[in-house]
Design a protein around this motif. Structure first.
Motif, short mmCIF file in Angstrom:
data_model
loop_
_atom_site.label_atom_id
_atom_site.label_comp_id
_atom_site.label_asym_id
_atom_site.label_seq_id
_atom_site.Cartn_x
_atom_site.Cartn_y
_atom_site.Cartn_z
N GLU A 169 7.84 1.60 -2.17
CA GLU A 169 7.18 0.96 -1.03
C GLU A 169 7.63 -0.49 -0.85
OE1 GLU A 169 4.31 4.02 -2.79
OE2 GLU A 169 5.54 2.36 -3.56
N TYR A 170 7.93 -1.16 -1.97
CA TYR A 170 8.41 -2.54 -1.89
C TYR A 170 9.63 -2.65 -0.97
CZ TYR A 170 5.70 -3.16 -6.25
OH TYR A 170 4.73 -3.20 -7.20
N LEU A 171 10.50 -1.66 -1.05
CA LEU A 171 11.78 -1.73 -0.35
C LEU A 171 11.63 -1.59 1.16
CD1 LEU A 171 14.03 0.35 -2.78
CD2 LEU A 171 13.68 -2.14 -2.71
N THR A 172 10.47 -1.10 1.63
CA THR A 172 10.26 -0.97 3.07
C THR A 172 10.07 -2.34 3.73
OG1 THR A 172 7.85 -0.75 2.88
CG2 THR A 172 9.17 1.28 2.75
N GLN A 173 9.76 -3.36 2.94
CA GLN A 173 9.39 -4.67 3.49
C GLN A 173 10.51 -5.70 3.42
OE1 GLN A 173 5.84 -5.95 1.46
NE2 GLN A 173 4.67 -4.12 2.04
N GLY A 204 0.82 -1.21 0.00
CA GLY A 204 0.00 0.00 0.00
C GLY A 204 0.85 1.26 0.00
N ILE A 205 0.19 2.39 -0.13
CA ILE A 205 0.88 3.68 -0.13
C ILE A 205 1.45 3.96 1.27
CG2 ILE A 205 0.59 6.18 -0.41
CD1 ILE A 205 -1.60 5.56 -2.45
N ILE A 206 2.71 4.41 1.30
CA ILE A 206 3.39 4.72 2.57
C ILE A 206 3.75 6.20 2.56
CG2 ILE A 206 5.42 4.26 3.98
CD1 ILE A 206 5.45 1.45 2.84
N PRO A 207 3.35 6.95 3.58
CA PRO A 207 3.66 8.39 3.62
C PRO A 207 5.17 8.65 3.54
CG PRO A 207 2.07 7.79 5.32
CD PRO A 207 2.57 6.50 4.75
N ASN A 208 5.53 9.71 2.83
CA ASN A 208 6.91 10.17 2.70
C ASN A 208 7.82 9.16 2.01
OD1 ASN A 208 6.27 12.59 4.16
ND2 ASN A 208 6.46 11.42 6.07
N ASP A 214 15.27 -1.52 8.40
CA ASP A 214 14.80 -0.17 8.66
C ASP A 214 15.64 0.91 7.98
OD1 ASP A 214 17.07 -0.49 10.18
OD2 ASP A 214 16.19 0.24 12.07
N LEU A 215 16.54 0.52 7.09
CA LEU A 215 17.33 1.50 6.36
C LEU A 215 16.41 2.35 5.47
CD1 LEU A 215 20.35 2.31 5.78
CD2 LEU A 215 20.22 0.81 3.78
N ASP A 216 16.73 3.62 5.34
CA ASP A 216 15.96 4.52 4.49
C ASP A 216 15.80 3.93 3.09
OD1 ASP A 216 15.38 6.72 2.60
OD2 ASP A 216 15.72 8.05 4.30
N VAL A 217 14.58 3.94 2.56
CA VAL A 217 14.34 3.33 1.24
C VAL A 217 15.15 4.01 0.15
CG1 VAL A 217 12.05 2.41 1.76
CG2 VAL A 217 12.27 4.74 0.88
N LYS A 218 15.45 5.29 0.31
CA LYS A 218 16.25 5.98 -0.70
C LYS A 218 17.67 5.41 -0.75
CE LYS A 218 13.71 10.36 -0.44
NZ LYS A 218 13.81 11.82 -0.16
N ILE A 219 18.21 5.09 0.43
CA ILE A 219 19.55 4.49 0.45
C ILE A 219 19.51 3.07 -0.11
CG2 ILE A 219 21.49 3.82 1.92
CD1 ILE A 219 20.81 6.12 3.76
N LYS A 220 18.42 2.34 0.15
CA LYS A 220 18.27 1.02 -0.47
C LYS A 220 18.28 1.13 -1.99
CE LYS A 220 15.63 -1.05 3.37
NZ LYS A 220 14.37 -1.73 3.76
N ALA A 221 17.57 2.13 -2.52
CA ALA A 221 17.55 2.34 -3.97
C ALA A 221 18.93 2.74 -4.48
CB ALA A 221 16.52 3.41 -4.33
#
Length: 236
Positions: free
Chosen positions: A27-31, A17-21, A211-218
């Motif tokens: 969103e996939y990378l948050t999981q 689902g949509i995740i704020p910010n 819990d790493l920032d999704v931007k850093i994962k990307a």
């Protein structure tokens, strides 16, 4: 487009689902805390007939597809510049939406690969910068800095001194800025002697804290592509 032709054949990770910010598509990378990046096998390139653009499949640790990545580059520059060529890497999600774009510009080169600086700009969604991956000089080791959208250093990547993957996996460690803490890694996976000898179909594993920032994962995903081009691609 190749993506749409393959869409019905692929088992994709369930769309979150949509995740704020969170940039749309990340969103996939948050999981997840692991990615597997597999270059698609290309028979024409293996036979030496044609220098094709690269395509990758990005999966989670259960083998479910998260993204599909496709290089866009000039055919002439693929022959002229080989692994040093400029490119745009576009990453699609399960509905064919462009969620990440990575740009590598043509940089000056010399016979000693570590004596020049390469960089990759990452946008998510396309048109909105989230950061950069910069190579920086070291006489013996592959080293990179991960920078945010303001070009401020946030983490570092350090590779091994020996870069032959014909006997084992190779780890490029994700480090804190002081290089004292290992936070994750990008691993070049050894596919076996015959495959390494006769194909360019590379495979990378990426590990990072959940819990790493999704931007850093990307950005770590972008770093795996840059490392692949710099150290593991062969001239056509």
């Amino acid at each position: 487009m190749a993506f749409r032709n393959r869409q019905s054949m692929i088992q994709w990770m369930q769309t979150p689902g949509i995740i704020p910010n969170c940039p749309p598509g990340l969103e996939y990378l948050t999981q997840i805390n692991q990615l597997l990046v597999c270059q698609r096998f290309d028979l024409l390139e293996v036979l030496g007939c044609f220098a094709t653009s690269k395509k990758y499949e990005v999966m989670n640790n259960q083998g479910h597809r998260i993204y599909y990545a496709e290089e866009r580059s000039n055919c002439f520059l693929r022959y002229l510049c080989g692994p040093s060529r400029p490119f745009t890497m576009t990453i699609y999600d399960n509905v064919g939406r462009d969620v990440i774009t990575m740009h590598r510009t043509l940089r000056s080169s010399c016979c000693w690969r570590n004596c020049y600086v390469q960089k990759l700009k990452v946008e998510a969604p396309p048109g909105e910068k989230i950061g950069y991956v910069y190579q920086y000089f070291h006489p013996f080791l592959p080293k990179f800095k991960i920078k945010n959208e303001n070009k401020e250093d946030v983490m570092k990547i350090r590779g091994p001194c020996m870069l032959s993957s014909c006997v084992t996996d190779l780890d490029f460690n994700l480090l804190s800025l002081d290089e004292e803490i290992v936070l994750g890694k990008i691993s070049k996976k050894w596919a076996g002697f015959m495959r390494e000898l006769f194909t360019n179909a590379d495979k990378f594993g990426i590990q990072f804290p959940l819990d790493l920032d999704v931007k850093i994962k990307a950005l770590m995903l972008g770093a795996s592509f840059l490392i692949d081009y710099m150290y593991f691609e062969h001239w056509p």
